[in-house]
Design an enzyme around this catalytic site. Structure first.
Site, mmCIF file in Angstrom:
data_model
loop_
_atom_site.group_PDB
_atom_site.id
_atom_site.type_symbol
_atom_site.label_atom_id
_atom_site.label_comp_id
_atom_site.label_asym_id
_atom_site.label_seq_id
_atom_site.Cartn_x
_atom_site.Cartn_y
_atom_site.Cartn_z
ATOM 1 N N ASP A 62 0.745 -1.162 0.021
ATOM 2 C CA ASP A 62 -0.059 -0.158 -0.062
ATOM 3 C C ASP A 62 0.888 1.221 0.173
ATOM 4 O O ASP A 62 1.651 1.432 0.901
ATOM 5 C CB ASP A 62 -0.978 0.001 1.249
ATOM 6 C CG ASP A 62 -1.843 1.197 1.428
ATOM 7 O OD1 ASP A 62 -2.558 1.412 0.212
ATOM 8 O OD2 ASP A 62 -1.984 1.964 2.281
ATOM 9 N N THR A 95 -2.948 5.681 -4.545
ATOM 10 C CA THR A 95 -1.710 6.463 -3.736
ATOM 11 C C THR A 95 -0.592 6.151 -4.661
ATOM 12 O O THR A 95 0.183 7.133 -5.044
ATOM 13 C CB THR A 95 -1.715 6.121 -2.359
ATOM 14 O OG1 THR A 95 -1.392 4.687 -2.323
ATOM 15 C CG2 THR A 95 -2.706 6.601 -1.739
ATOM 16 N N THR A 96 -0.536 4.925 -4.952
ATOM 17 C CA THR A 96 1.001 4.750 -5.807
ATOM 18 C C THR A 96 1.029 5.166 -7.193
ATOM 19 O O THR A 96 2.182 5.701 -7.590
ATOM 20 C CB THR A 96 1.041 3.163 -5.874
ATOM 21 O OG1 THR A 96 1.176 2.621 -4.515
ATOM 22 C CG2 THR A 96 2.478 2.658 -6.485
ATOM 23 N N ASP A 388 -9.295 -0.029 1.498
ATOM 24 C CA ASP A 388 -9.112 0.615 0.350
ATOM 25 C C ASP A 388 -10.168 0.224 -0.775
ATOM 26 O O ASP A 388 -10.833 1.241 -1.249
ATOM 27 C CB ASP A 388 -7.743 0.308 -0.446
ATOM 28 C CG ASP A 388 -6.684 0.928 0.203
ATOM 29 O OD1 ASP A 388 -6.950 1.977 0.908
ATOM 30 O OD2 ASP A 388 -5.541 0.448 -0.128
#
Length: 548
Positions: A62, A95-96, A388
């Protein structure tokens, strides 16, 4: 100069990096952070093991968790971490992708800067491209109904793919969708609002993730305070209490001298009377079950057990707040003011195997996801993946738009951006084209992380989109270009818009800086590490090293 002597403006420990050196320094630091999480992207992304200063181990892929746990000690790098945190807060996932795109934007911007294109021209071009890209995301997006369970399940499965929840994603995706639908309400204007405050996650170890289940109501991980208390009620009057059932203590330090055993006994009798009165207040209100956030005296426990009342002490504040939502009851903060109106009706059941109390309300809504994992590390990563998935499904319900996954939307937006660049005058056109190239990082990294030929697949993807197939994306398992929307690989449009906006703004913020003035070490902690030398070094990246 003063009378031939240099004027000292900055202290001996101060550091200053200017112009191109400052830009190279900032871009290197930001790219270092972005590249540290790229290998986690996609269904075949790898995990990171993070060990903090206390020796606690976190194993995850994550993006925001990795960046938060890393010991980042560089002001520019922390600006990129904020991209991930903003993406997590606003969209719950992606997010990545957001951080990786920000890093690629800066890499391509550096190439433009080396061609003597001024940073303001690059920034303006990035702003134009970001705005146009988000408009195109809305055009490409497909409307989805909040009751379209199949699409919502595909969104959840896409989010969980590549994470700890992937092995049992069919079961878990169904739980996630049912959980979100259980806390969704329709507003007066017809929109749908998902209240995740009414959804709780409880984790247990020792069983497979596929055995996880969804409960209507709350699961409280506590025991009854007395073994003689009843534990099951079909219809109980429940009291939520944030006031100790204990002897009241003086607000100031006091001491009492006694001359005889009789005087001591009077004090003890008075304490017992106080406790008896508190219990009588609870009994007179008609309460059958008490969930207390504070302590309960041993003698009060005995009295409550004699009255047939179930009492639970030291209930977590978060659990008490959740019970308030589940039962629709107020939290009583002063026992002396307790009345029957402060109670709520609900069922209470004890699961001795799990050592949990299950509490359900009659009218109010609230659900609990009971997640299982074989070990603590497994269940922690499972919880992150489920969180998520909950966020993206709830975003999809409230936003009502989805996009094809597998890099399809990035390639399509990049294609449209290149067409749009022809209408942009000046050097900003090059920045728009660089923005388009940066978006294609996502399918390229997806292919690389799967061990596939990124160049060949990207060429195939571009050809498919030029031919009009907007949903053409990567199937990294088969190594082919497929219609990802038809294959059930779908993402929420809001997360993609947020990722593009956050990445562009972060890149522009970094590019705008041409002078770094530090009172000491170029780090955020002010430690003793050497760093911040001109020439593109990453400065004080404490714990991360300069090369990442």
């Amino acid at each position: 100069m003063q009378q031939g002597q240099p004027m000292i403006i900055m202290g001996e420990d101060a550091q200053r990096v200017q112009d191109k050196d400052a830009q190279e320094y900032n871009i290197s630091a930001a790219r270092g952070v972005a590249e540290s999480v790229r290998s986690t992207l996609g269904p075949k992304g790898m995990d990171k093991m993070l060990v903090n200063s206390m020796g606690d181990v976190t194993i995850t892929n994550d993006g925001v968790t990795i960046l938060q746990e890393m010991d980042i000690d560089n002001p520019t790098a922390e600006m990129v971490v904020e991209v991930a945190e903003t993406q997590e807060d606003e969209a719950g996932d992606g997010t990545t992708s957001a951080v990786a795109i920000a890093g690629e934007l800066l890499k391509n911007a550096q190439d433009l800067l080396e061609q003597d294109i001024h940073p303001t021209a690059v920034i303006k071009g990035f702003n134009l491209a970001s705005e146009y890209a988000r408009e195109q995301v809305d055009e490409v997006a497909t409307a989805v109904d909040p009751d379209d369970t199949e699409t919502l399940r595909n969104v959840a499965e896409t989010s969980m793919t590549g994470k700890g929840a992937e092995l049992d994603k069919n079961v878990l995706a169904d739980l996630v969708v049912r959980a979100v639908q259980g806390v969704t309400v329709e507003a007066d204007d017809g929109s749908h609002v998902v209240d995740l405050a009414n959804l709780n996650i409880e984790t247990r170890t020792g069983r497979a993730a596929g055995e996880s289940r969804l409960l209507t109501g709350a699961a409280i991980d506590k025991d009854a305070v007395h073994e003689d208390m009843p534990t099951d009620f079909e219809s109980a009057n429940v009291l939520l209490l944030n006031d100790p059932i204990e002897v009241e203590e003086a607000d100031v330090d006091t001491s009492v001298n006694v001359d005889s055993p009789d005087q001591l006994q009077k004090f003890l009798d008075q304490e017992e009377k106080q406790l008896r009165e508190k219990v009588d207040t609870i009994v007179e209100s008609g309460a059958d079950v008490v969930f207390c956030q504070k302590g309960i005296d041993d003698l009060a426990q005995h009295y409550l057990a004699k009255e047939g009342i179930l009492a639970v002490r030291r209930t977590k504040k978060s659990d008490l707040t959740f019970l308030k939502n589940v039962l629709g009851a107020p939290i009583v903060t002063d026992l002396d003011s307790l009345t029957a109106d402060d109670l709520a009706v609900g069922s209470v059941e004890r699961d001795d195997d799990e050592e949990l109390f299950y509490v359900e309300g009659e009218d109010a809504h609230g659900v609990t996801l009971l997640l299982y994992g074989t070990t603590d590390h497994v269940v922690d990563e499972l919880e992150r993946g489920i969180q998520d998935a909950l966020d993206v499904v709830s975003t999809t319900v409230s936003d009502g738009r989805t996009l094809p996954g597998g890099g399809a939307v990035e390639v399509e937006i990049a294609r449209r951006l290149r067409d749009y660049a022809d209408s942009v005058e000046g050097r900003e056109q090059l920045a728009v084209e660089a923005f388009a190239d940066s978006l294609e990082l996502i399918p390229r990294v997806l292919a690389e992380n799967a061990g596939l030929d990124a160049i060949d697949l990207l060429v195939d993807l571009r050809a498919a989109h030029e031919a009009g197939d907007e949903n053409a994306g990567l199937d990294v398992f088969a190594g082919e270009v497929v219609d990802t929307a038809e294959a059930g690989v779908v993402e929420t449009a809001h997360a993609k818009e947020q990722a593009i906006a956050s990445a562009a703004e972060a890149a522009n913020l970094v590019l705008k800086i041409d002078d770094i003035i530090s009172a000491g070490d170029l780090s955020t902690s002010g430690g003793d590490d050497e760093g911040g030398a001109p020439g593109g070094g990453m400065g004080g990246m404490g714990g991360m090293g300069g090369a990442m």
